[in-house]
Design a protein around this motif. Structure first.
Motif, short mmCIF file in Angstrom:
data_model
loop_
_atom_site.label_atom_id
_atom_site.label_comp_id
_atom_site.label_asym_id
_atom_site.label_seq_id
_atom_site.Cartn_x
_atom_site.Cartn_y
_atom_site.Cartn_z
N VAL A 142 0.86 -1.18 0.00
CA VAL A 142 0.00 0.00 0.00
C VAL A 142 0.90 1.24 0.00
CG1 VAL A 142 -1.91 -1.12 1.20
CG2 VAL A 142 -0.15 0.07 2.52
N GLY A 143 0.34 2.35 -0.47
CA GLY A 143 1.10 3.59 -0.47
C GLY A 143 0.19 4.78 -0.34
N TYR A 144 0.81 5.93 -0.13
CA TYR A 144 0.07 7.19 -0.03
C TYR A 144 0.92 8.28 -0.69
CZ TYR A 144 -2.31 11.29 1.74
OH TYR A 144 -2.99 12.49 1.82
N LEU A 145 0.31 9.05 -1.60
CA LEU A 145 0.99 10.14 -2.28
C LEU A 145 0.34 11.46 -1.91
CD1 LEU A 145 3.02 11.13 -4.46
CD2 LEU A 145 1.19 10.78 -6.14
N THR A 146 1.14 12.40 -1.42
CA THR A 146 0.62 13.73 -1.08
C THR A 146 0.55 14.59 -2.34
OG1 THR A 146 2.77 14.74 -0.65
CG2 THR A 146 1.73 13.55 1.18
N SER A 147 -0.13 15.71 -2.25
CA SER A 147 -0.23 16.62 -3.39
C SER A 147 1.09 17.30 -3.71
CB SER A 147 -1.31 17.68 -3.12
OG SER A 147 -0.96 18.42 -1.97
N GLY A 151 5.68 10.78 -0.95
CA GLY A 151 4.83 9.63 -0.67
C GLY A 151 5.47 8.66 0.29
N PHE A 152 4.65 7.74 0.79
CA PHE A 152 5.08 6.71 1.73
C PHE A 152 4.50 5.39 1.25
CE2 PHE A 152 4.41 10.75 3.79
CZ PHE A 152 5.61 10.97 4.45
N ASP A 153 5.27 4.32 1.40
CA ASP A 153 4.71 3.02 1.05
C ASP A 153 5.23 1.93 1.97
OD1 ASP A 153 7.28 2.58 0.08
OD2 ASP A 153 6.69 2.27 -1.99
N ALA A 154 4.46 0.86 2.05
CA ALA A 154 4.84 -0.32 2.82
C ALA A 154 4.48 -1.52 1.97
CB ALA A 154 4.10 -0.36 4.15
N ARG A 155 5.43 -2.45 1.85
CA ARG A 155 5.16 -3.65 1.05
C ARG A 155 5.87 -4.86 1.62
NH1 ARG A 155 8.59 -1.82 -4.25
NH2 ARG A 155 7.12 -0.13 -4.12
N TYR A 156 5.33 -6.01 1.25
CA TYR A 156 5.96 -7.28 1.64
C TYR A 156 6.31 -8.02 0.37
CZ TYR A 156 6.96 -11.51 4.24
OH TYR A 156 7.59 -12.60 4.79
N ASN A 157 7.57 -8.41 0.25
CA ASN A 157 8.04 -9.18 -0.90
C ASN A 157 8.03 -10.65 -0.54
OD1 ASN A 157 8.53 -6.77 -2.22
ND2 ASN A 157 10.68 -6.71 -1.65
N PHE A 158 7.10 -11.40 -1.15
CA PHE A 158 7.01 -12.84 -0.93
C PHE A 158 8.03 -13.53 -1.82
CE2 PHE A 158 2.85 -11.20 0.20
CZ PHE A 158 2.55 -11.90 1.36
N GLY A 159 9.05 -14.16 -1.22
CA GLY A 159 10.05 -14.88 -2.00
C GLY A 159 9.46 -16.13 -2.60
N PHE A 176 10.05 -7.32 4.33
CA PHE A 176 9.10 -6.24 4.57
C PHE A 176 9.85 -4.94 4.35
CE2 PHE A 176 7.37 -2.94 7.34
CZ PHE A 176 6.07 -2.88 6.84
N GLN A 177 9.24 -4.02 3.57
CA GLN A 177 9.88 -2.75 3.27
C GLN A 177 8.97 -1.59 3.64
OE1 GLN A 177 10.58 -3.33 -0.97
NE2 GLN A 177 12.74 -3.70 -0.55
N PHE A 178 9.56 -0.59 4.28
CA PHE A 178 8.87 0.68 4.50
C PHE A 178 9.70 1.75 3.83
CE2 PHE A 178 8.38 4.68 6.77
CZ PHE A 178 7.00 4.86 6.61
#
Length: 191
Positions: A142-147, A151-159, A176-178
């Protein structure tokens, strides 16, 4: 492969008005084995690289290819031993963007092994020959982009792929990445 990927993405980006950016953040990586090893713990690392955000004809959808370095691996719970893996990762994420700046994303990722070192106390060994040169994974996040384009994002990379050449058990790298990113041009949520 990297040059061909770059030129392919650059061509697609120029045709669809890509918005380029930079990204960086923190990794919490782990090595999972089958059968499972209880002595391995999460290792903290970093990631940094570039992105191209490409809007589709339908403004809610976008494709975001990235190229970034990722410091991954694991550490042993009972001592100071660490496995340090460095990958050049190339994900191609499909994103659905909501009107409020939030987005969800997923897609395939290939990682190219740049270095692999095993550290035990003050001794460091190059173990790159023990690991496969590529690693396939599926990032979901998921992520969030400001005007303002920040932006900020968090994701999980499934090997998905087995990264070891020498172990009899299957070995997968999960991360896991932030992160924080900035899009240089036209940081609008929708076109």
């Amino acid at each position: 492969i990297l040059a061909a990927t770059f030129f392919l993405l650059a061509g697609a980006a120029s045709a669809q008005k890509a918005h380029f950016g930079i990204k960086g953040g923190m990794n919490a990586s782990s090595i999972n084995t089958d059968p499972s090893r209880s002595d391995l713990a999460t290792k903290i690392g970093f990631n940094a690289g570039l992105l191209a955000h490409i809007h589709s004809a339908h403004s809610q959808w976008a494709i975001q290819p990235e190229v970034y370095y990722s410091a991954e691996g694991a550490k042993v719970k009972t001592n100071d031993n660490k496995l340090n893996l460095g990958y050049l990762n190339v994900p191609v994420l499909v994103q659905y963007m909501f009107d409020n700046g939030f987005r969800i994303e997923a897609g395939p990722q290939i990682g190219f092994l740049m270095n692999a070192k095993s550290k035990a106390g003050s001794t460091t060994l190059d173990v790159k020959d023990s690991y496969k040169s590529t690693n396939f994974s599926i990032p979901v996040g998921v992520g969030y982009l400001t005007s303002m384009g920040l932006g900020f994002d968090a994701r999980y990379n499934f090997g998905v792929s087995d990264i070891s050449k020498v172990n009899t058990e299957k070995v997968h790298s999960n991360v896991f990445q932030f992160g924080i990113f900035y899009q240089f041009s036209d940081p609008k949520i929708k076109k």
